[in-house]
Write a protein that holds these residues in place. Structure first.
Motif, PDB file in Angstrom:
ATOM      1  N   PRO A  92       0.826  -1.211   0.000  1.00  0.00           N
ATOM      2  CA  PRO A  92       0.000   0.000   0.000  1.00  0.00           C
ATOM      3  C   PRO A  92       0.856   1.254   0.000  1.00  0.00           C
ATOM      4  N   GLY A  93       0.459   2.247  -0.778  1.00  0.00           N
ATOM      5  CA  GLY A  93       1.170   3.511  -0.785  1.00  0.00           C
ATOM      6  C   GLY A  93       0.920   4.289   0.494  1.00  0.00           C
ATOM      7  N   GLN A  94       1.840   5.159   0.849  1.00  0.00           N
ATOM      8  CA  GLN A  94       1.665   6.010   2.014  1.00  0.00           C
ATOM      9  C   GLN A  94       0.822   7.232   1.649  1.00  0.00           C
ATOM     10  N   SER A  95       0.304   7.897   2.679  1.00  0.00           N
ATOM     11  CA  SER A  95      -0.529   9.075   2.426  1.00  0.00           C
ATOM     12  C   SER A  95      -0.409  10.049   3.580  1.00  0.00           C
ATOM     13  N   PHE A  96      -0.648  11.304   3.259  1.00  0.00           N
ATOM     14  CA  PHE A  96      -0.592  12.388   4.234  1.00  0.00           C
ATOM     15  C   PHE A  96      -1.833  13.236   4.063  1.00  0.00           C
ATOM     16  N   ALA A  97      -2.491  13.591   5.165  1.00  0.00           N
ATOM     17  CA  ALA A  97      -3.682  14.430   5.098  1.00  0.00           C
ATOM     18  C   ALA A  97      -3.545  15.598   6.067  1.00  0.00           C
ATOM     19  N   LEU A  98      -4.044  16.755   5.638  1.00  0.00           N
ATOM     20  CA  LEU A  98      -4.026  17.947   6.474  1.00  0.00           C
ATOM     21  C   LEU A  98      -5.428  18.536   6.528  1.00  0.00           C
ATOM     22  N   VAL A  99      -5.975  18.604   7.742  1.00  0.00           N
ATOM     23  CA  VAL A  99      -7.314  19.147   7.971  1.00  0.00           C
ATOM     24  C   VAL A  99      -7.179  20.354   8.881  1.00  0.00           C
ATOM     25  N   MET A 100      -7.409  21.523   8.326  1.00  0.00           N
ATOM     26  CA  MET A 100      -7.370  22.749   9.120  1.00  0.00           C
ATOM     27  C   MET A 100      -8.791  23.242   9.370  1.00  0.00           C
ATOM     28  N   ASP A 101      -8.925  24.491   9.749  1.00  0.00           N
ATOM     29  CA  ASP A 101     -10.124  25.087  10.325  1.00  0.00           C
ATOM     30  C   ASP A 101     -11.433  24.498   9.794  1.00  0.00           C
ATOM     31  N   THR A 102     -12.103  23.753  10.658  1.00  0.00           N
ATOM     32  CA  THR A 102     -13.366  23.125  10.282  1.00  0.00           C
ATOM     33  C   THR A 102     -14.078  22.588  11.517  1.00  0.00           C
ATOM     34  N   ARG A 103     -15.389  22.504  11.439  1.00  0.00           N
ATOM     35  CA  ARG A 103     -16.136  21.650  12.352  1.00  0.00           C
ATOM     36  C   ARG A 103     -15.963  20.206  11.864  1.00  0.00           C
ATOM     37  N   PRO A 104     -16.214  19.207  12.698  1.00  0.00           N
ATOM     38  CA  PRO A 104     -16.249  17.830  12.191  1.00  0.00           C
ATOM     39  C   PRO A 104     -17.259  17.741  11.052  1.00  0.00           C
ATOM     40  N   CYS A 105     -16.856  17.115   9.956  1.00  0.00           N
ATOM     41  CA  CYS A 105     -17.726  17.066   8.782  1.00  0.00           C
ATOM     42  C   CYS A 105     -17.304  15.897   7.899  1.00  0.00           C
ATOM     43  N   PRO A 106     -18.156  15.464   6.958  1.00  0.00           N
ATOM     44  CA  PRO A 106     -17.808  14.346   6.075  1.00  0.00           C
ATOM     45  C   PRO A 106     -16.542  14.608   5.259  1.00  0.00           C
ATOM     46  N   GLY A 107     -16.315  15.848   4.836  1.00  0.00           N
ATOM     47  CA  GLY A 107     -15.127  16.150   4.048  1.00  0.00           C
ATOM     48  C   GLY A 107     -13.846  15.904   4.809  1.00  0.00           C
ATOM     49  N   ALA A 108     -13.856  16.198   6.115  1.00  0.00           N
ATOM     50  CA  ALA A 108     -12.665  15.962   6.928  1.00  0.00           C
ATOM     51  C   ALA A 108     -12.349  14.471   7.010  1.00  0.00           C
ATOM     52  N   VAL A 109     -13.376  13.658   7.195  1.00  0.00           N
ATOM     53  CA  VAL A 109     -13.172  12.201   7.250  1.00  0.00           C
ATOM     54  C   VAL A 109     -12.736  11.681   5.886  1.00  0.00           C
ATOM     55  N   GLU A 110     -13.338  12.213   4.826  1.00  0.00           N
ATOM     56  CA  GLU A 110     -12.997  11.763   3.477  1.00  0.00           C
ATOM     57  C   GLU A 110     -11.527  11.997   3.157  1.00  0.00           C
ATOM     58  N   VAL A 111     -11.040  13.204   3.449  1.00  0.00           N
ATOM     59  CA  VAL A 111      -9.664  13.524   3.072  1.00  0.00           C
ATOM     60  C   VAL A 111      -8.660  12.777   3.950  1.00  0.00           C
ATOM     61  N   ALA A 112      -9.089  12.359   5.142  1.00  0.00           N
ATOM     62  CA  ALA A 112      -8.199  11.656   6.069  1.00  0.00           C
ATOM     63  C   ALA A 112      -8.290  10.143   5.964  1.00  0.00           C
ATOM     64  N   ARG A 113      -9.127   9.618   5.075  1.00  0.00           N
ATOM     65  CA  ARG A 113      -9.418   8.191   5.024  1.00  0.00           C
ATOM     66  C   ARG A 113      -8.147   7.350   4.886  1.00  0.00           C
ATOM     67  N   GLY A 114      -7.848   6.532   5.899  1.00  0.00           N
ATOM     68  CA  GLY A 114      -6.716   5.620   5.847  1.00  0.00           C
ATOM     69  C   GLY A 114      -5.361   6.294   5.793  1.00  0.00           C
ATOM     70  N   ALA A 115      -5.270   7.579   6.146  1.00  0.00           N
ATOM     71  CA  ALA A 115      -4.010   8.308   6.009  1.00  0.00           C
ATOM     72  C   ALA A 115      -2.923   7.721   6.916  1.00  0.00           C
ATOM     73  N   THR A 116      -1.721   7.641   6.375  1.00  0.00           N
ATOM     74  CA  THR A 116      -0.585   7.223   7.188  1.00  0.00           C
ATOM     75  C   THR A 116      -0.353   8.229   8.302  1.00  0.00           C
ATOM     76  N   VAL A 117      -0.412   9.505   7.956  1.00  0.00           N
ATOM     77  CA  VAL A 117      -0.259  10.594   8.920  1.00  0.00           C
ATOM     78  C   VAL A 117      -1.369  11.610   8.662  1.00  0.00           C
ATOM     79  N   LEU A 118      -2.106  11.955   9.699  1.00  0.00           N
ATOM     80  CA  LEU A 118      -3.130  12.987   9.634  1.00  0.00           C
ATOM     81  C   LEU A 118      -2.739  14.134  10.560  1.00  0.00           C
ATOM     82  N   VAL A 119      -2.599  15.323   9.996  1.00  0.00           N
ATOM     83  CA  VAL A 119      -2.427  16.542  10.784  1.00  0.00           C
ATOM     84  C   VAL A 119      -3.790  17.214  10.856  1.00  0.00           C
ATOM     85  N   CYS A 120      -4.278  17.433  12.070  1.00  0.00           N
ATOM     86  CA  CYS A 120      -5.630  17.980  12.224  1.00  0.00           C
ATOM     87  C   CYS A 120      -5.653  19.103  13.252  1.00  0.00           C
ATOM     88  N   GLU A 121      -6.379  20.152  12.923  1.00  0.00           N
ATOM     89  CA  GLU A 121      -6.556  21.249  13.867  1.00  0.00           C
ATOM     90  C   GLU A 121      -7.306  20.776  15.106  1.00  0.00           C
TER      91      GLU A 121
END
Length: 303
Positions: free
Chosen positions: A198-227
């Motif tokens: 499996p390839g590695q992945s990186f996700a960055l979630v900044m200013d947001t309320r919890p929402c489907p888009g935040a989960v979508e972009v972070a799906r299975g991420a090797t590293v998630l940076v989140c506000e």
């Protein structure tokens, strides 16, 4: 540059503190440098981190609030001063174009080195072959995007299995390139001597309320940076100002099935001791760390 690591340039939210600069996250992804959210002071933080601005090849902005983009002119100018010989590709929400245009005017002649990519909605925005850049819409007070970098899935060679089938040395490369190879009167296929990697992945979630888009972009991420601007004691403020608490950030990581969560974007109201954010998040998602300015986080070895 080589290897994969995250260089943390700033972890503050709206107001910087004595020890925390405005936002800035440099992802070193093999030979590519991707800078996320260059807040005010980012070029100085690059100096403190020992990274030349010329190492920045791509800039991604999540939204048009100053703590996430006011450092853009300095970085653009500094790239030229540091000897960058290629353009820098700039990705940002299309709704932030007015702000971005003004910041690039402030960059002076160096703005000519910027290739602009305003983004409408989410999805794949760039495919470099060895990595892909995509985004998803978040839930903030202004249009905002979460960003994601993916390495395509590949295959890992099993040397013992390959050798048992007579595939050695240069023949391994030939087999991988062709998909199959005639060896001692028998056709050997790639599937016989490799397993999926499996390839590695990186996700960055900044200013947001919890929402489907935040989960979508972070799906299975090797590293998630989140506000995680607030703690749960101030959950009403988080909701009012469209931010996450540490526990909510952990919920995003849990629901997305991320491997590691790195918390950032801490409100100045809590001072400079950020360990309480990680403590609040751990009961929800155990593999968590609160970031500090100028930390360098090396990616885990590929599975």
């Amino acid at each position: 540059m080589s290897g994969r690591e995250l260089v943390v340039l700033g972890t503050a939210s709206q107001v910087p503190t004595r020890t925390r600069n405005h936002n800035g996250y440099l992802l070193r992804w093999d030979s590519t440098g991707i800078l996320f959210d260059p807040g005010e002071g980012t070029q100085r933080q690059l100096t403190h981190a020992g990274v030349p601005a010329s190492a920045v090849d791509v800039i991604c902005i999540t939204h048009a609030h100053g703590d996430h983009c006011l450092g853009l002119p300095g970085v653009v100018q500094r790239r030229v001063l540091d000897g960058a010989r290629t353009p820098v590709h700039l990705y940002y929400p299309a709704a932030a174009s007015t702000m971005v245009d003004a910041l690039l005017v402030a960059s002076g002649p160096a703005a000519a080195s910027v290739v602009r990519h305003p983004v409408e909605g989410g999805g794949l925005v760039h495919d470099a072959g060895t990595w892909r850049l995509s985004c998803a819409e978040l839930d903030h007070r202004v249009p905002a995007l979460g960003w994601r970098v993916d390495e395509p899935d590949g295959r890992r060679v099993l040397p013992e299995r390959a050798a048992a089938l007579g595939v050695r040395g240069p023949a391994v490369g030939a087999l991988l390139a062709a998909g199959s190879l005639e060896v001692e009167g028998r056709r050997v296929t790639v599937d016989e001597v490799t397993v999926p990697r499996p390839g590695q992945s990186f996700a960055l979630v900044m200013d947001t309320r919890p929402c489907p888009g935040a989960v979508e972009v972070a799906r299975g991420a090797t590293v998630l940076v989140c506000e995680s601007t607030f703690l749960e004691a101030d959950a009403e403020l988080a909701q009012a100002y469209a931010h996450c608490t540490a526990a909510q950030a952990a919920g995003i990581a849990r629901d997305a099935g991320a491997e590691q969560l790195l918390l950032t974007h801490f409100s100045q109201r809590y001072g400079d001791d950020v360990e309480g954010f990680a403590e609040e998040a751990r009961p929800v998602f155990g593999r968590v760390q609160a970031l500090r300015d100028l930390e360098r986080m090396t990616f885990p070895r590929r599975r």
